[in-house]
Write an enzyme that holds these catalytic residues in place. Structure first.
Site, mmCIF file in Angstrom:
data_model
loop_
_atom_site.group_PDB
_atom_site.id
_atom_site.type_symbol
_atom_site.label_atom_id
_atom_site.label_comp_id
_atom_site.label_asym_id
_atom_site.label_seq_id
_atom_site.Cartn_x
_atom_site.Cartn_y
_atom_site.Cartn_z
ATOM 1 N N TYR A 41 0.817 -1.215 0.445
ATOM 2 C CA TYR A 41 -0.110 -0.330 -0.258
ATOM 3 C C TYR A 41 0.923 1.578 -0.460
ATOM 4 C CZ TYR A 41 -2.907 3.883 1.905
ATOM 5 O OH TYR A 41 -3.701 5.056 1.595
ATOM 6 N N PRO A 74 2.225 15.117 3.072
ATOM 7 C CA PRO A 74 1.013 14.226 3.938
ATOM 8 C C PRO A 74 1.090 13.295 2.993
ATOM 9 C CG PRO A 74 0.260 15.525 1.864
ATOM 10 C CD PRO A 74 1.979 16.440 1.808
ATOM 11 N N ALA A 86 -1.418 8.932 4.203
ATOM 12 C CA ALA A 86 -2.981 9.327 5.104
ATOM 13 C C ALA A 86 -3.045 7.886 5.840
ATOM 14 C CB ALA A 86 -4.166 8.944 3.699
ATOM 15 N N SER A 143 -2.186 14.436 7.162
ATOM 16 C CA SER A 143 -2.937 14.231 6.149
ATOM 17 C C SER A 143 -4.604 14.737 6.412
ATOM 18 C CB SER A 143 -3.047 13.112 5.328
ATOM 19 O OG SER A 143 -4.532 12.779 4.226
ATOM 20 N N GLN A 192 -2.987 19.134 4.956
ATOM 21 C CA GLN A 192 -3.385 18.827 3.695
ATOM 22 C C GLN A 192 -5.313 18.911 3.526
ATOM 23 O OE1 GLN A 192 -4.387 15.333 3.243
ATOM 24 N NE2 GLN A 192 -4.781 16.197 0.932
ATOM 25 N N TYR A 219 -7.603 17.629 1.559
ATOM 26 C CA TYR A 219 -9.109 16.777 0.779
ATOM 27 C C TYR A 219 -10.419 17.208 0.709
ATOM 28 C CZ TYR A 219 -6.183 12.836 -0.928
ATOM 29 O OH TYR A 219 -4.933 11.889 -0.953
ATOM 30 N N THR A 231 -5.057 19.486 -2.463
ATOM 31 C CA THR A 231 -4.645 18.371 -3.225
ATOM 32 C C THR A 231 -5.706 18.387 -4.492
ATOM 33 O OG1 THR A 231 -3.654 16.613 -1.874
ATOM 34 C CG2 THR A 231 -3.781 16.045 -3.925
ATOM 35 N N LYS A 249 -1.582 21.460 -4.440
ATOM 36 C CA LYS A 249 -0.230 20.080 -4.594
ATOM 37 C C LYS A 249 -0.998 19.355 -5.915
ATOM 38 C CE LYS A 249 0.741 16.225 -1.878
ATOM 39 N NZ LYS A 249 0.010 15.133 -2.580
ATOM 40 N N SER A 270 3.772 17.836 -8.216
ATOM 41 C CA SER A 270 3.725 16.661 -8.129
ATOM 42 C C SER A 270 2.416 15.468 -8.753
ATOM 43 C CB SER A 270 2.919 16.302 -5.960
ATOM 44 O OG SER A 270 2.685 15.786 -5.662
ATOM 45 N N HIS A 308 1.621 13.105 -7.054
ATOM 46 C CA HIS A 308 1.045 12.671 -6.000
ATOM 47 C C HIS A 308 1.589 10.517 -5.723
ATOM 48 C CE1 HIS A 308 -3.382 12.251 -3.861
ATOM 49 N NE2 HIS A 308 -2.301 11.420 -3.661
ATOM 50 N N GLY A 325 8.146 13.873 -5.027
ATOM 51 C CA GLY A 325 7.734 12.584 -5.728
ATOM 52 C C GLY A 325 9.728 11.534 -6.478
ATOM 53 N N ARG A 363 7.023 8.810 1.236
ATOM 54 C CA ARG A 363 7.439 7.107 1.259
ATOM 55 C C ARG A 363 8.674 7.478 2.261
ATOM 56 N NH1 ARG A 363 5.500 7.107 -3.992
ATOM 57 N NH2 ARG A 363 4.069 5.906 -4.405
HETATM 58 C C1 FMN Z 1 1.173 5.801 1.335
HETATM 59 C C2 FMN Z 1 0.654 7.035 0.614
HETATM 60 C C3 FMN Z 1 0.504 7.907 1.239
HETATM 61 C C4 FMN Z 1 -1.130 9.113 1.069
HETATM 62 N N1 FMN Z 1 -1.682 9.978 1.055
HETATM 63 C C5 FMN Z 1 -2.251 10.913 0.387
HETATM 64 C C6 FMN Z 1 -3.000 11.844 1.114
HETATM 65 O O1 FMN Z 1 -3.868 11.329 1.813
HETATM 66 N N2 FMN Z 1 -2.781 12.914 0.870
HETATM 67 C C7 FMN Z 1 -2.325 13.870 -0.409
HETATM 68 O O2 FMN Z 1 -2.425 14.410 -0.845
HETATM 69 N N3 FMN Z 1 -1.251 12.831 -0.759
HETATM 70 C C8 FMN Z 1 -1.274 11.801 -0.027
HETATM 71 N N4 FMN Z 1 0.148 11.449 -0.713
HETATM 72 C C9 FMN Z 1 1.469 11.686 -1.884
HETATM 73 C C10 FMN Z 1 2.274 12.335 -0.547
HETATM 74 O O3 FMN Z 1 1.765 13.585 -0.287
HETATM 75 C C11 FMN Z 1 3.436 12.620 -1.999
HETATM 76 O O4 FMN Z 1 2.681 13.592 -3.235
HETATM 77 C C12 FMN Z 1 4.310 11.639 -2.357
HETATM 78 O O5 FMN Z 1 3.974 10.382 -1.503
HETATM 79 C C13 FMN Z 1 5.948 11.829 -2.995
HETATM 80 O O6 FMN Z 1 6.094 11.040 -3.298
HETATM 81 P P1 FMN Z 1 7.154 10.093 -2.810
HETATM 82 O O7 FMN Z 1 6.787 9.342 -1.985
HETATM 83 O O8 FMN Z 1 8.013 9.610 -3.628
HETATM 84 O O9 FMN Z 1 8.312 10.528 -1.581
HETATM 85 C C14 FMN Z 1 0.197 9.456 -0.045
HETATM 86 C C15 FMN Z 1 1.123 9.025 -0.668
HETATM 87 C C16 FMN Z 1 1.627 7.563 -0.189
HETATM 88 C C17 FMN Z 1 2.482 7.321 -0.670
HETATM 89 C C1 LIG Z 2 -7.941 6.051 4.145
HETATM 90 C C2 LIG Z 2 -8.037 6.950 2.577
HETATM 91 C C3 LIG Z 2 -7.229 6.900 1.799
HETATM 92 C C4 LIG Z 2 -6.834 8.575 1.341
HETATM 93 C C5 LIG Z 2 -6.291 8.375 0.279
HETATM 94 C C6 LIG Z 2 -4.745 8.616 0.693
HETATM 95 C C7 LIG Z 2 -4.393 9.244 -0.529
HETATM 96 O O1 LIG Z 2 -4.044 10.253 -0.950
HETATM 97 C C8 LIG Z 2 -3.383 7.637 -0.992
HETATM 98 O O2 LIG Z 2 -2.374 8.712 -1.978
HETATM 99 O O3 LIG Z 2 -3.639 6.968 -0.687
#
Ligand code: FMN
Ligand SMILES: CCCCCCC(=O)C(=O)O
Length: 364
Positions: free
Chosen positions: A25, A78, A80, A107, A129, A131, A157, A230, A252, A254, A287, A310
């Site tokens: 995940y 951020p 989650a 988040s 952050q 949503y 976002t 974002k 980004s 994401h 990223g 990450r």
């Molecule tokens: C497991 C996971 C959950 C994430 N959840 C969110 C989130 O809740 N809101 C959001 O805007 N971005 C979310 N992101 C995206 C990150 O904010 C970010 O853009 C991305 O992880 C950057 O890349 P990197 O993991 O290579 O550093 C999530 C990323 C991951 C890996």
């Molecule tokens: C349980 C809620 C998940 C929200 C989504 C988080 C996100 O942005 C992601 O990339 O995962």
């Protein structure tokens, strides 16, 4: 934590700590995961061209982000459900950011609440952050709570009309652990009302799919906090965000979790920076950042700061707050080394000519 000397060491160790579905995940990207790989590979196609005999006496990584001094231009993106990685969850990462003098972004979909994070890390520079919920009143109240709790900016976002397809989550029938709560909105919604949905589907139904630029205006109208968009990848979108009054843009994709086949963020960064040269808007990127060298390249191409997603989760999974601090310190040490050897000891010294694309060198 000293035995971990690179961010890759932490990712490898996290594989042994986390159950496979949770690891996947966190780690995986959308569909074929081409963009996931490219986010990292594109950094490798850039080369740093050092200046020599610069009388280097040390490194100074301090910079200012939206008026707040940070100890280095690396913050936390951020993500989650951080208690999936470690029982201290968001509180541990926020405390690590506080100890390291940099920015933590919480988040909307967090497992510790806005207030818990604020009281555990009162001196951290915290961003929230956003949503946007279909029920705007829910979003408005979250924003008010973040303001009251001392958060310094809102990161809206803009790249998620629906969640991307992550095949391993489907294969694993991935579901967050039952005991984990969406701590910011337990009072409004209960997943038990939607027992057939997994958490992501459930949340996906609560969030607004049909966001437009008018919603950016709306968010600006309900808060005194600066708003950062974002998920921007196109120059014209960056300009629109600036014209809507955003104070910052986060370039980004994401973490390659939304749509595959997108460019690496470092590839589009210069176009966005150039498009905003006549606006008073800060540009950040995230990223694929896993080394101090990557941070340096992003700064050279015009980012004011990079965020890591990450890498903070791997540090958290392996060692809680201490693991995240070690992760940030590895990036700090590597960046300090890079800026000195490159002959550009302060952040202001790192100009675009310090980096060249591999294709710009004479063919051998
Ligand atoms: C497991 C996971 C959950 C994430 N959840 C969110 C989130 O809740 N809101 C959001 O805007 N971005 C979310 N992101 C995206 C990150 O904010 C970010 O853009 C991305 O992880 C950057 O890349 P990197 O993991 O290579 O550093 C999530 C990323 C991951 C890996
Ligand atoms: C349980 C809620 C998940 C929200 C989504 C988080 C996100 O942005 C992601 O990339 O995962």
């Amino acid at each position: 934590m000293e035995k971990y000397i690179s961010l890759q060491d932490f990712e490898d160790a996290a594989t042994n700590v986390l159950a496979k579905p949770a690891m996947e995940y966190f780690r995986n990207g959308a569909t074929e995961q081409q963009t996931l790989a490219e986010n990292r590979l594109a950094f490798r196609r850039l080369r740093i061209l050092p200046k020599c005999l610069m009388g280097i006496t040390g490194a100074d990584l301090r910079t200012t982000i939206l008026g707040h001094e940070v100890s280095m231009p690396v913050g936390i993106a951020p993500s989650a459900m951080q208690k999936t990685a470690h029982h201290d969850g968001e509180v541990a990462i926020a405390k690590a950011a506080q100890a390291e003098g940099t920015i933590y972004t919480l988040s909307t979909a967090s497992t510790c609440s806005i207030e818990e994070v604020a009281s555990a890390a009162p001196d951290a520079i915290k961003w929230f952050q956003v949503y946007v919920f279909r029920d705007r009143e829910v979003t408005r109240k979250l924003v008010m709570r973040a303001e009251k709790a001392g958060f310094k900016a809102l990161l809206l976002t803009v790249d998620t009309p629906v969640f991307g397809i992550i095949r391993s989550d489907i294969r694993n029938s991935y579901a967050f652990a039952e005991h984990l709560k969406l701590a910011n909105f337990v009072e409004y919604f209960s997943k038990s009302d939607n027992a057939d949905d997994d958490m992501k589907d459930y949340v996906g139904k609560l969030f607004e799919k049909t966001l437009t630029w008018e919603d950016v205006k709306w968010l600006k109208s309900i808060t005194k906090l600066p708003v950062i968009a974002k998920g921007i990848l196109r120059a014209e979108d960056a300009v629109k965000a600036a014209e809507m009054g955003c104070s910052g843009i986060l370039v980004s994709n994401h973490g390659a979790r939304q749509l595959d086949g997108l460019p690496a963020t470092i590839e589009v960064l210069p176009e966005v920076v150039d498009a905003l040269k006549n606006y008073n808007v800060e540009v950040y990127m995230d990223g694929g950042v896993t080394t101090g060298n990557d941070v340096y390249k992003a700064l050279a191409l015009g980012a004011k700061m990079v965020l890591v997603g990450r890498p903070a989760l791997w540090g958290l999974a392996v060692g809680g707050q201490a693991g995240v601090q070690r992760t940030l310190n590895i990036l700090r040490t590597e960046l300090e080394s890079t800026v000195q050897i490159a002959g550009t000891p302060t952040v202001a010294d790192i100009t675009r000519d310090m980096v060249r694309h591999e294709s710009s060198f004479r063919k051998l």
